[in-house]
Design a protein around this motif. Structure first.
Motif, mmCIF file in Angstrom:
data_model
loop_
_atom_site.group_PDB
_atom_site.id
_atom_site.type_symbol
_atom_site.label_atom_id
_atom_site.label_comp_id
_atom_site.label_asym_id
_atom_site.label_seq_id
_atom_site.Cartn_x
_atom_site.Cartn_y
_atom_site.Cartn_z
ATOM 1 N N GLY A 122 19.692 -4.405 32.934
ATOM 2 C CA GLY A 122 20.178 -3.109 33.060
ATOM 3 C C GLY A 122 20.706 -2.818 34.579
ATOM 4 N N LEU A 123 21.948 -2.098 34.450
ATOM 5 C CA LEU A 123 22.671 -2.033 35.741
ATOM 6 C C LEU A 123 21.851 -1.481 36.980
ATOM 7 N N GLY A 124 21.184 -0.460 36.582
ATOM 8 C CA GLY A 124 20.080 0.272 37.516
ATOM 9 C C GLY A 124 19.028 -0.440 38.158
ATOM 10 N N GLN A 125 18.286 -1.444 37.429
ATOM 11 C CA GLN A 125 17.192 -2.192 37.738
ATOM 12 C C GLN A 125 17.767 -3.597 38.431
ATOM 13 N N TYR A 126 18.863 -3.998 37.996
ATOM 14 C CA TYR A 126 19.205 -5.078 38.809
ATOM 15 C C TYR A 126 19.731 -4.794 40.105
ATOM 16 N N LEU A 127 20.472 -3.428 40.457
ATOM 17 C CA LEU A 127 20.941 -3.209 41.616
ATOM 18 C C LEU A 127 19.798 -2.854 42.597
ATOM 19 N N LYS A 128 18.793 -2.460 41.977
ATOM 20 C CA LYS A 128 17.661 -1.969 42.761
ATOM 21 C C LYS A 128 16.929 -3.244 43.324
ATOM 22 N N GLU A 129 16.861 -4.386 42.356
ATOM 23 C CA GLU A 129 16.322 -5.430 42.794
ATOM 24 C C GLU A 129 17.339 -6.445 43.649
ATOM 25 N N LEU A 130 18.483 -6.103 43.563
ATOM 26 C CA LEU A 130 19.342 -7.003 44.358
ATOM 27 C C LEU A 130 19.106 -7.129 45.928
ATOM 28 N N ALA A 131 18.839 -5.723 46.281
ATOM 29 C CA ALA A 131 18.628 -5.913 47.748
ATOM 30 C C ALA A 131 17.472 -4.793 48.084
ATOM 31 N N SER A 132 16.235 -5.138 48.381
ATOM 32 C CA SER A 132 15.174 -4.337 48.611
ATOM 33 C C SER A 132 14.542 -4.611 49.682
ATOM 34 N N PRO A 133 14.421 -4.043 50.840
ATOM 35 C CA PRO A 133 15.011 -2.601 51.097
ATOM 36 C C PRO A 133 16.959 -2.505 51.005
ATOM 37 N N VAL A 134 17.322 -1.363 51.003
ATOM 38 C CA VAL A 134 18.703 -1.201 50.612
ATOM 39 C C VAL A 134 19.596 -2.000 51.777
ATOM 40 N N PHE A 135 18.993 -1.854 53.031
ATOM 41 C CA PHE A 135 19.848 -2.164 54.240
ATOM 42 C C PHE A 135 19.958 -3.747 54.408
ATOM 43 N N LEU A 136 19.195 -4.565 53.380
ATOM 44 C CA LEU A 136 19.436 -5.842 53.258
ATOM 45 C C LEU A 136 20.595 -6.327 52.571
ATOM 46 N N LEU A 137 21.450 -5.139 51.831
ATOM 47 C CA LEU A 137 22.373 -5.566 50.919
ATOM 48 C C LEU A 137 23.490 -6.326 51.382
ATOM 49 N N PRO A 138 23.978 -6.095 52.732
ATOM 50 C CA PRO A 138 25.031 -6.831 53.126
ATOM 51 C C PRO A 138 24.809 -8.220 53.275
ATOM 52 N N LEU A 139 23.327 -8.694 53.639
ATOM 53 C CA LEU A 139 22.937 -9.830 53.894
ATOM 54 C C LEU A 139 23.003 -10.573 52.542
ATOM 55 N N GLU A 140 22.658 -9.786 51.466
ATOM 56 C CA GLU A 140 22.398 -10.408 50.211
ATOM 57 C C GLU A 140 23.883 -10.693 49.641
ATOM 58 N N ILE A 141 25.138 -9.862 49.922
ATOM 59 C CA ILE A 141 26.411 -9.974 49.745
ATOM 60 C C ILE A 141 26.826 -11.435 50.326
ATOM 61 N N VAL A 142 26.531 -11.521 51.696
ATOM 62 C CA VAL A 142 27.017 -12.713 52.351
ATOM 63 C C VAL A 142 26.249 -13.950 51.767
ATOM 64 N N GLY A 143 25.089 -13.822 51.309
ATOM 65 C CA GLY A 143 24.261 -14.933 50.670
ATOM 66 C C GLY A 143 25.137 -15.405 49.482
ATOM 67 N N GLN A 144 25.542 -14.340 48.652
ATOM 68 C CA GLN A 144 26.200 -14.836 47.347
ATOM 69 C C GLN A 144 27.632 -15.315 47.486
ATOM 70 N N ILE A 145 28.284 -14.750 48.497
ATOM 71 C CA ILE A 145 29.590 -15.349 48.903
ATOM 72 C C ILE A 145 29.461 -16.769 49.397
ATOM 73 N N SER A 146 28.417 -16.998 50.134
ATOM 74 C CA SER A 146 28.124 -18.288 50.852
ATOM 75 C C SER A 146 27.553 -19.523 49.766
ATOM 76 N N ARG A 147 27.094 -19.017 48.829
ATOM 77 C CA ARG A 147 26.640 -19.817 47.469
ATOM 78 C C ARG A 147 27.649 -20.325 46.767
ATOM 79 N N THR A 148 28.528 -19.281 46.752
ATOM 80 C CA THR A 148 29.997 -19.742 46.067
ATOM 81 C C THR A 148 30.558 -20.764 46.734
#
Length: 221
Positions: A122-148
């Motif tokens: 589900g959208l809400g749960q996935y976004l919640k688990e994507l980066a916890s705590p939320v301030f780690l979201l930019p690092l998660e996005i960088v990690g996704q792009i680096s993986r690609t």
């Protein structure tokens, strides 16, 4: 440089058709033709291929039902394996030796990760688990792009280097030495198809991962 910047072969309705596009069309034609021939003369072989890919995905993702992921990951595996091997045909080059093709495949995997993750949790749960705590979201996005980018460069670099080595040896010793290199190129092409497929499966598995407690509750229902 042609592998990185493919040349324009002709124009179709005003659109430039590059050599990579033609190589991709040939690869698709080879796959479709092989499937038709196998269906006619050896239909059981197609079932073996599907079963092999299903078991591969199931083992890598550690799931019992790989069917939802088989169309995407199985297609990637077959296409990359044939595309990597297409370079042995003298008149064409491997589509994956042009960096645009591995990048396109990696982008497909990038969006598939989010698609399967959101569909499973589900959208809400996935976004919640994507980066916890939320301030780690930019690092998660960088990690996704680096993986690609990692998926792109790994496939592109290995295929291109194999083709360059084979071409150099063919120009130096045109008769016997290139034959083992062609065999090695085929082996490396299949290996890179496996690596790309395995990494794509791992990335998708990480997106759909559900805690053991949720799995037990789902089985009870």
């Amino acid at each position: 440089m042609d592998a990185i910047t493919p040349r324009v072969v002709f124009h179709l309705m005003g659109l430039p058709i590059k050599s990579t596009v033609i190589s991709t069309w040939i690869t698709m034609a080879i796959i479709i033709g092989a499937v038709m021939i196998i269906n006619k003369f050896k239909p059981g072989l197609n079932e073996m291929i599907v079963e092999f890919l299903s078991n591969l995905i199931s083992d890598i993702m550690n799931i019992n039902s790989p069917e939802p992921y088989l169309p995407l990951i199985g297609t990637l595996a077959i296409f990359i394996a044939v595309a990597n091997s297409a370079g042995i045909i003298p008149i064409i080059s491997s589509p994956t030796s042009d960096i645009n093709t591995p990048l396109a495949l990696a982008i497909v995997v990038f969006f598939a990760i989010y698609y399967y993750g959101i569909r499973t949790k589900g959208l809400g749960q996935y976004l919640k688990e994507l980066a916890s705590p939320v301030f780690l979201l930019p690092l998660e996005i960088v990690g996704q792009i680096s993986r690609t980018l990692s998926l792109t460069l790994r496939l592109f670099g290995n295929v291109l280097s194999g083709e360059l080595i084979a071409s150099i040896l063919l120009s130096l010793v045109p008769l016997f030495v290139p034959l083992p290199m062609i065999g090695l190129s085929l082996l490396l092409g299949l290996l890179q198809a496996y690596v790309f497929t395995a990494l794509a499966s791992v990335h998708v598995a990480s997106a759909i991962e559900i805690s053991q407690e949720k799995i037990v509750n789902k089985e009870r229902k």
